[in-house]
Structure formats: structure tokens, C-alpha cells
Design a protein around this motif. Structure first.
Motif, PDB file in Angstrom:
ATOM      1  N   MET A  66       0.829  -1.204   0.000  1.00 57.89           N
ATOM      2  CA  MET A  66       0.000   0.000   0.000  1.00 57.89           C
ATOM      3  C   MET A  66       0.865   1.256   0.000  1.00 57.89           C
ATOM      4  N   LEU A  67       1.957   1.225   0.758  1.00 61.16           N
ATOM      5  CA  LEU A  67       2.873   2.363   0.770  1.00 61.16           C
ATOM      6  C   LEU A  67       3.449   2.579  -0.620  1.00 61.16           C
ATOM      7  N   SER A  68       3.883   1.506  -1.245  1.00 60.61           N
ATOM      8  CA  SER A  68       4.459   1.590  -2.588  1.00 60.61           C
ATOM      9  C   SER A  68       3.446   2.132  -3.603  1.00 60.61           C
ATOM     10  N   SER A  69       2.238   1.603  -3.582  1.00 58.43           N
ATOM     11  CA  SER A  69       1.250   2.052  -4.571  1.00 58.43           C
ATOM     12  C   SER A  69       0.820   3.501  -4.322  1.00 58.43           C
ATOM     13  N   THR A  70       0.706   3.900  -3.057  1.00 65.43           N
ATOM     14  CA  THR A  70       0.318   5.281  -2.755  1.00 65.43           C
ATOM     15  C   THR A  70       1.434   6.247  -3.134  1.00 65.43           C
ATOM     16  N   LEU A  71       2.684   5.863  -2.879  1.00 67.61           N
ATOM     17  CA  LEU A  71       3.805   6.714  -3.286  1.00 67.61           C
ATOM     18  C   LEU A  71       3.878   6.842  -4.808  1.00 67.61           C
ATOM     19  N   LYS A  72       3.610   5.763  -5.526  1.00 66.42           N
ATOM     20  CA  LYS A  72       3.602   5.827  -6.993  1.00 66.42           C
ATOM     21  C   LYS A  72       2.511   6.782  -7.476  1.00 66.42           C
ATOM     22  N   MET A  73       1.344   6.706  -6.865  1.00 67.41           N
ATOM     23  CA  MET A  73       0.245   7.592  -7.228  1.00 67.41           C
ATOM     24  C   MET A  73       0.618   9.046  -6.926  1.00 67.41           C
ATOM     25  N   LEU A  74       1.227   9.289  -5.764  1.00 66.29           N
ATOM     26  CA  LEU A  74       1.639  10.646  -5.411  1.00 66.29           C
ATOM     27  C   LEU A  74       2.720  11.168  -6.361  1.00 66.29           C
ATOM     28  N   GLU A  75       3.598  10.274  -6.787  1.00 62.70           N
ATOM     29  CA  GLU A  75       4.630  10.664  -7.750  1.00 62.70           C
ATOM     30  C   GLU A  75       3.977  10.980  -9.102  1.00 62.70           C
ATOM     31  N   ARG A  76       3.071  10.143  -9.542  1.00 61.18           N
ATOM     32  CA  ARG A  76       2.388  10.368 -10.818  1.00 61.18           C
ATOM     33  C   ARG A  76       1.624  11.684 -10.817  1.00 61.18           C
ATOM     34  N   ASP A  77       1.033  12.023  -9.671  1.00 60.57           N
ATOM     35  CA  ASP A  77       0.246  13.248  -9.555  1.00 60.57           C
ATOM     36  C   ASP A  77       1.105  14.479  -9.271  1.00 60.57           C
ATOM     37  N   GLY A  78       2.426  14.295  -9.175  1.00 55.97           N
ATOM     38  CA  GLY A  78       3.326  15.429  -9.009  1.00 55.97           C
ATOM     39  C   GLY A  78       3.477  15.941  -7.595  1.00 55.97           C
ATOM     40  N   MET A  79       3.087  15.136  -6.607  1.00 58.28           N
ATOM     41  CA  MET A  79       3.172  15.577  -5.219  1.00 58.28           C
ATOM     42  C   MET A  79       4.454  15.149  -4.535  1.00 58.28           C
ATOM     43  N   VAL A  80       5.081  14.105  -5.042  1.00 57.21           N
ATOM     44  CA  VAL A  80       6.391  13.676  -4.534  1.00 57.21           C
ATOM     45  C   VAL A  80       7.289  13.335  -5.715  1.00 57.21           C
ATOM     46  N   THR A  81       8.573  13.417  -5.466  1.00 51.05           N
ATOM     47  CA  THR A  81       9.536  12.924  -6.441  1.00 51.05           C
ATOM     48  C   THR A  81      10.229  11.725  -5.823  1.00 51.05           C
ATOM     49  N   ARG A  82      10.727  10.863  -6.687  1.00 50.05           N
ATOM     50  CA  ARG A  82      11.392   9.636  -6.247  1.00 50.05           C
ATOM     51  C   ARG A  82      12.803   9.657  -6.805  1.00 50.05           C
ATOM     52  N   GLU A  83      13.767   9.433  -5.924  1.00 55.41           N
ATOM     53  CA  GLU A  83      15.156   9.383  -6.364  1.00 55.41           C
ATOM     54  C   GLU A  83      15.754   8.039  -5.975  1.00 55.41           C
ATOM     55  N   LEU A  84      16.278   7.347  -6.970  1.00 49.69           N
ATOM     56  CA  LEU A  84      16.899   6.044  -6.769  1.00 49.69           C
ATOM     57  C   LEU A  84      18.410   6.230  -6.760  1.00 49.69           C
ATOM     58  N   PHE A  85      19.061   5.755  -5.700  1.00 53.08           N
ATOM     59  CA  PHE A  85      20.512   5.839  -5.580  1.00 53.08           C
ATOM     60  C   PHE A  85      21.099   4.477  -5.952  1.00 53.08           C
ATOM     61  N   PRO A  86      22.034   4.457  -6.890  1.00 55.22           N
ATOM     62  CA  PRO A  86      22.603   3.188  -7.355  1.00 55.22           C
ATOM     63  C   PRO A  86      23.591   2.610  -6.338  1.00 55.22           C
ATOM     64  N   GLU A  87      23.047   2.091  -5.274  1.00 52.57           N
ATOM     65  CA  GLU A  87      23.846   1.485  -4.207  1.00 52.57           C
ATOM     66  C   GLU A  87      23.373   0.057  -4.022  1.00 52.57           C
ATOM     67  N   ILE A  88      24.136  -0.684  -3.244  1.00 53.43           N
ATOM     68  CA  ILE A  88      23.716  -2.039  -2.903  1.00 53.43           C
ATOM     69  C   ILE A  88      23.612  -2.104  -1.385  1.00 53.43           C
ATOM     70  N   PRO A  89      22.450  -2.357  -0.833  1.00 58.40           N
ATOM     71  CA  PRO A  89      21.159  -2.461  -1.515  1.00 58.40           C
ATOM     72  C   PRO A  89      20.711  -1.086  -2.030  1.00 58.40           C
ATOM     73  N   PRO A  90      19.842  -1.067  -3.037  1.00 55.07           N
ATOM     74  CA  PRO A  90      19.382   0.203  -3.596  1.00 55.07           C
ATOM     75  C   PRO A  90      18.688   1.051  -2.537  1.00 55.07           C
ATOM     76  N   ARG A  91      18.929   2.336  -2.609  1.00 50.49           N
ATOM     77  CA  ARG A  91      18.291   3.275  -1.676  1.00 50.49           C
ATOM     78  C   ARG A  91      17.370   4.164  -2.486  1.00 50.49           C
ATOM     79  N   VAL A  92      16.146   4.324  -2.008  1.00 46.03           N
ATOM     80  CA  VAL A  92      15.157   5.171  -2.672  1.00 46.03           C
ATOM     81  C   VAL A  92      14.681   6.208  -1.668  1.00 46.03           C
ATOM     82  N   GLU A  93      14.661   7.457  -2.109  1.00 46.10           N
ATOM     83  CA  GLU A  93      14.153   8.534  -1.255  1.00 46.10           C
ATOM     84  C   GLU A  93      13.013   9.247  -1.967  1.00 46.10           C
ATOM     85  N   TYR A  94      12.051   9.663  -1.186  1.00 49.48           N
ATOM     86  CA  TYR A  94      10.894  10.391  -1.685  1.00 49.48           C
ATOM     87  C   TYR A  94      10.924  11.783  -1.088  1.00 49.48           C
TER      88      TYR A  94
END
Length: 131
Positions: A66-94
Motif C-alpha cells: 500500500m505504501l508503494s502504490s500510494t507513493l507511486k500515485m503521489l509521484e504520478r500526480d506530481g506531489m512527490v519525487t522519487r530518487e533512486l541511488f545506485p547502491e547495494i542495496p538500492p536506496r530510494v528517497e521520496y
């Protein structure tokens, strides 16, 4: 003393006159969703930017899915941005966008109303259930 006279009446159609009524309804449904409200407020409390795991801990009762799908919706609607850091393990910040931050004030107003009135609502529910 009687009921106060209303000087204005709510015209639901007026809300949508200058826009697409279905789009307005859809967006109201999204921004009024409990998970959206919790995520927006949690992001604000976390300084406007947070990792997925921080949000998961900050939002009580939300599943990863639910967190993932809501964040995707918020990103699609322009309310949050998502940044993926190429690390191991991958780090994602909103991070909240200006549009997302503009949602804070009305959302906080709704939360404040709930804090002030939840007991009255519970009391009314009890009276109703006793009948």
C-alpha cells in the motif's frame, strides 16, 4: 431561538463548473485517502524527504504494498519525487514537491478538526447505537 438562516447554499455543481467534474472527484478521492494523508504528514514530519523504510515506520498500519502504490500515485500526480541511488542495496528517497507541500495546510486542518471532535463523534455513535 430558531435555526440560523443560511445566506449561501452549497451548489455541488459549482465546484466543478470550471473544470472536469470527474477529474475533481478523482483528485478529491486521492487526496482524501487515509494513506495519502498519513504519508503527506509523515513526509513533512521527516523534513520533507525520507527513505521508503522511514515512511514505512512512520505510517502506522500501512503495508509495503500500500505504501508503494500510494507513493507511486503521489509521484504520478506530481506531489512527490522519487530518487533512486545506485547502491547495494538500492536506496530510494521520496521528497515532497511544492504541489505536495501545498496539500499540507488543508490536510493539517482536517487532522486538527478530527483531534478536536473525535470524542463528540464517538459519543454520537454511542447514542445512535443505543437506540
Amino acid at each position: 431561538m430558531g435555526k440560523p438562516t443560511r445566506t449561501k447554499q452549497l451548489d455541488p455543481a459549482a465546484i466543478c463548473r470550471s473544470s472536469d467534474p470527474m477529474a475533481v472527484r478523482e483528485l478529491l478521492t486521492k487526496v482524501g485517502d487515509k494513506w495519502t494523508i498519513f504519508i503527506v504528514l509523515s513526509l513533512d514530519l521527516l523534513g520533507g524527504r525520507a527513505r521508503f523504510s522511514e515512511l514505512e515506520r512512520a505510517v502506522p498500519g500501512i503495508s509495503q504494498r500500500m505504501l508503494s502504490s500510494t507513493l507511486k500515485m503521489l509521484e504520478r500526480d506530481g506531489m512527490v519525487t522519487r530518487e533512486l541511488f545506485p547502491e547495494i542495496p538500492p536506496r530510494v528517497e521520496y521528497e515532497m514537491t511544492d504541489l505536495g507541500r501545498s496539500l499540507l495546510r488543508p490536510t493539517q486542518g482536517l487532522v486538527d478538526w478530527v483531534k478536536e471532535n473525535w470524542q463528540q463523534v464517538r459519543d454520537a455513535q454511542s447514542r445512535y447505537d443505543e437506540r
